[in-house]
Design an enzyme around this catalytic site. Structure first.
Site, PDB file in Angstrom:
ATOM      1  CG  ASP A 121      -1.754   1.194   1.421  1.00 56.19           C
ATOM      2  OD1 ASP A 121      -1.793   2.031   0.492  1.00 56.19           O
ATOM      3  OD2 ASP A 121      -2.408   1.310   2.477  1.00 56.19           O
ATOM      4  CG  ASP A 144      -8.289   1.782  -8.710  1.00 54.15           C
ATOM      5  OD1 ASP A 144      -8.493   1.105  -9.726  1.00 54.15           O
ATOM      6  OD2 ASP A 144      -7.360   1.548  -7.906  1.00 54.15           O
ATOM      7  CB  THR A 217      -1.037   3.368 -21.915  1.00 54.66           C
ATOM      8  OG1 THR A 217      -2.233   4.094 -21.657  1.00 54.66           O
ATOM      9  CG2 THR A 217       0.009   3.707 -20.878  1.00 54.66           C
ATOM     10  CG  PHE A 219      -6.365   2.563 -20.655  1.00 52.51           C
ATOM     11  CD1 PHE A 219      -7.639   2.048 -20.484  1.00 52.51           C
ATOM     12  CD2 PHE A 219      -6.017   3.727 -19.987  1.00 52.51           C
ATOM     13  CE1 PHE A 219      -8.551   2.703 -19.674  1.00 52.51           C
ATOM     14  CE2 PHE A 219      -6.917   4.384 -19.178  1.00 52.51           C
ATOM     15  CZ  PHE A 219      -8.188   3.870 -19.019  1.00 52.51           C
TER      16      PHE A 219
HETATM   17  C1  LIG Z   1      -6.904   2.023 -12.567  1.00 48.78           C
HETATM   18  S1  LIG Z   1      -5.347   1.302 -12.233  1.00 48.78           S
HETATM   19  C2  LIG Z   1      -4.226   2.236 -13.241  1.00 48.78           C
HETATM   20  C3  LIG Z   1      -2.906   1.564 -13.452  1.00 48.78           C
HETATM   21  C4  LIG Z   1      -1.844   2.323 -14.260  1.00 48.78           C
HETATM   22  N1  LIG Z   1      -1.387   3.521 -13.565  1.00 48.78           N
HETATM   23  C5  LIG Z   1      -2.315   2.656 -15.638  1.00 48.78           C
HETATM   24  O1  LIG Z   1      -2.363   3.837 -15.965  1.00 48.78           O
HETATM   25  O2  LIG Z   1      -2.631   1.724 -16.390  1.00 48.78           O
HETATM   26  C6  LIG Z   1      -4.977   1.861 -10.579  1.00 48.78           C
HETATM   27  C7  LIG Z   1      -3.915   1.000  -9.910  1.00 48.78           C
HETATM   28  O3  LIG Z   1      -3.585   1.565  -8.642  1.00 48.78           O
HETATM   29  C8  LIG Z   1      -3.337   0.516  -7.722  1.00 48.78           C
HETATM   30  N2  LIG Z   1      -3.514   1.067  -6.368  1.00 48.78           N
HETATM   31  C9  LIG Z   1      -4.647   1.613  -5.865  1.00 48.78           C
HETATM   32  N3  LIG Z   1      -4.445   2.046  -4.614  1.00 48.78           N
HETATM   33  C10 LIG Z   1      -3.133   1.773  -4.323  1.00 48.78           C
HETATM   34  C11 LIG Z   1      -2.345   1.969  -3.169  1.00 48.78           C
HETATM   35  N4  LIG Z   1      -2.848   2.540  -2.075  1.00 48.78           N
HETATM   36  N5  LIG Z   1      -1.064   1.565  -3.197  1.00 48.78           N
HETATM   37  C12 LIG Z   1      -0.553   0.970  -4.323  1.00 48.78           C
HETATM   38  N6  LIG Z   1      -1.265   0.761  -5.437  1.00 48.78           N
HETATM   39  C13 LIG Z   1      -2.535   1.151  -5.444  1.00 48.78           C
HETATM   40  C14 LIG Z   1      -4.335  -0.547  -8.111  1.00 48.78           C
HETATM   41  O4  LIG Z   1      -3.933  -1.841  -7.688  1.00 48.78           O
HETATM   42  C15 LIG Z   1      -4.356  -0.416  -9.646  1.00 48.78           C
HETATM   43  O5  LIG Z   1      -3.445  -1.300 -10.253  1.00 48.78           O
END
Ligand SMILES: C[S@@+](CC[C@H](N)C(=O)[O-])C[C@H]1O[C@@H](n2cnc3c(N)ncnc32)[C@H](O)[C@@H]1O
Length: 239
Positions: A121, A144, A217, A219
């Protein structure tokens, strides 16, 4: 968001407090390639929360500006950025294990020496492992969005969290945010406008065009074709 210290104190006093987290831990399966990359490269590239406060000079065996990416997903843009800027150190934090494995696979292919990763985290890593004033850049790309109003409290970008980020950045350091969800972009601006000691680097105090260093990206390319928007923001720590 409550600091882990306050949470522990509250728990010790017997209060029941459910920690609000910005993620739900998904039990994704590792591909063979991800598992193998984790096994091979974790000793060299993995950092753990248990290690406590990092000495960045020791970790990277040099003195260089350090970029921290929070929630790097599968690590595509993190690896591309680390490859494009060998003169900088990069640290990625992600809770999703298959993402960490995928990132290490790509980092191996790119032969990266300047990248380290946490599988933990980000809030706890920042609090316990990153020294104040030690970062040149913090980037959070497409966190997210937590679409539903009752889930907005789970969004990573909140007043207490950005104050934590401000402390970890050096003065003059930059926070770079990007989102494809307009309501979250507005929420980010609102939080940052209300926060103290930041300067918005956009000309009109809102958004900036996509900076060249943030890789496009797949995406995002798909989103572009479908006519979806992306909002980038940069803020400098002034004090
Ligand atoms: C919607 S995804 C986007 C991933 C990437 N940045 C992209 O642009 O494709 C958000 C990511 O943040 C991670 N995440 C959310 N809260 C987090 C936290 N507190 N610490 C580490 N990772 C976190 C989630 O596991 C997820 O993989």
């Amino acid at each position: 968001m409550m600091s882990s210290e306050n949470l522990e104190k509250a728990q010790a006093e017997g209060k029941y407090i459910r920690k609000i987290r910005s993620f739900v831990k998904r039990e994704g399966r590792l591909t063979k390639g991800q598992a193998a990359a984790l096994e091979r490269s974790w000793p060299k590239m993995g950092l753990t929360h248990d290690q406590g406060m990092l000495d960045l000079e020791q970790v990277f065996e040099r003195q260089a500006p350090t970029v921290l990416e929070i929630g790097f997903g599968m690590g595509k843009s993190l690896v591309a950025m680390a490859q494009a800027a060998p003169e900088k150190n990069f640290i990625g934090i992600e809770v999703h294990r298959p993402g960490v494995g995928a990132c290490l696979m790509d980092a191996e292919d790119a032969g990266l020496e300047n990248l380290r990763v946490f599988e933990h985290d980000a809030v706890e890593v920042l609090e316990d492992c990153i020294a104040d004033g030690s970062l040149a850049t913090v980037q959070v790309f497409f966190p997210d969005p937590w679409h539903k109003k009752r889930h907005h409290k789970r969004r990573l970008i909140q007043p207490e969290f950005v104050e934590l980020l401000r402390r970890k950045l050096a003065i003059g350091g930059v926070l770079h945010l990007a989102t494809d969800w307009e309501n979250y972009a507005e929420h980010m601006l609102e939080v940052m406008n209300a926060a103290r000691c930041w300067r918005n680097l956009s000309a009109n105090n809102t958004y900036i065009p996509r900076p060249a260093e943030r890789p496009l990206t797949k995406f995002e390319q798909r989103g572009e074709r479908l006519g979806h928007g992306v909002w980038d923001m940069k803020f400098e720590r002034v004090e």
